[in-house]
Design an enzyme around this catalytic site. Structure first.
Site, PDB file in Angstrom:
ATOM      1  CG  ASP A 149      -8.657   6.639  -8.219  1.00 50.03           C
ATOM      2  OD1 ASP A 149      -8.602   7.558  -7.405  1.00 50.03           O
ATOM      3  OD2 ASP A 149      -9.253   6.739  -9.310  1.00 50.03           O
TER       4      ASP A 149
ATOM      5  CD  GLU B  90      -2.628   1.588   0.298  1.00 50.94           C
ATOM      6  OE1 GLU B  90      -2.586   2.755  -0.160  1.00 50.94           O
ATOM      7  OE2 GLU B  90      -3.380   0.712  -0.166  1.00 50.94           O
TER       8      GLU B  90
END
Length: 126
Positions: A79, A29
């Site tokens: 995204d 992440e």
């Protein structure tokens, strides 16, 4: 080993590592706070088969992971950065997909959250 790109708060890693305790999971992440939260959730759950990294997964796949080291690569809800000026931030792009193909062992799986992201990638993802 399974790899998750963009692990966010670690919900997939915690659940998958519980479901398959004999299997190893690595999450990556880019957001430091989310990576810390995911690592804390793994630790609280006592998952020793899940590890969380904070950093750029694109760089990890491009520079650090050896060929044929992954049973599966998971990319859930990336995204898509649909605005043209944001294209440099997209995850699902040809260079990354080439790296995913290299990292997957023969017969390995590339998993994503739906057909929209699969169509962005221009490759047959699940």
């Amino acid at each position: 080993m399974d790899f998750e790109v963009g692990s966010g708060k670690g919900m997939f890693l915690v659940a998958a590592s519980a479901e398959r305790p004999q299997h190893n999971f690595l999450g990556c992440e880019i957001a430091r706070n989310y990576a810390r939260l995911a690592a804390a959730r793994l630790a609280r759950a006592g998952r020793d088969n899940g590890v969380m990294l904070q950093g750029d997964a694109l760089q990890l796949f491009r520079e650090a992971l050896p060929a044929a080291c992954a049973v599966a690569v998971h990319v859930y809800f990336p995204d898509p950065w649909w605005k043209l000026r944001h294209r440099k931030r997209r995850v699902m792009k040809p260079g990354f997909l080439t790296d995913v193909e290299r990292v997957l062992e023969p017969g390995g799986e590339a998993c994503t959250s739906g057909p929209m992201y699969a169509s962005i990638s221009t490759r047959p993802w699940q």
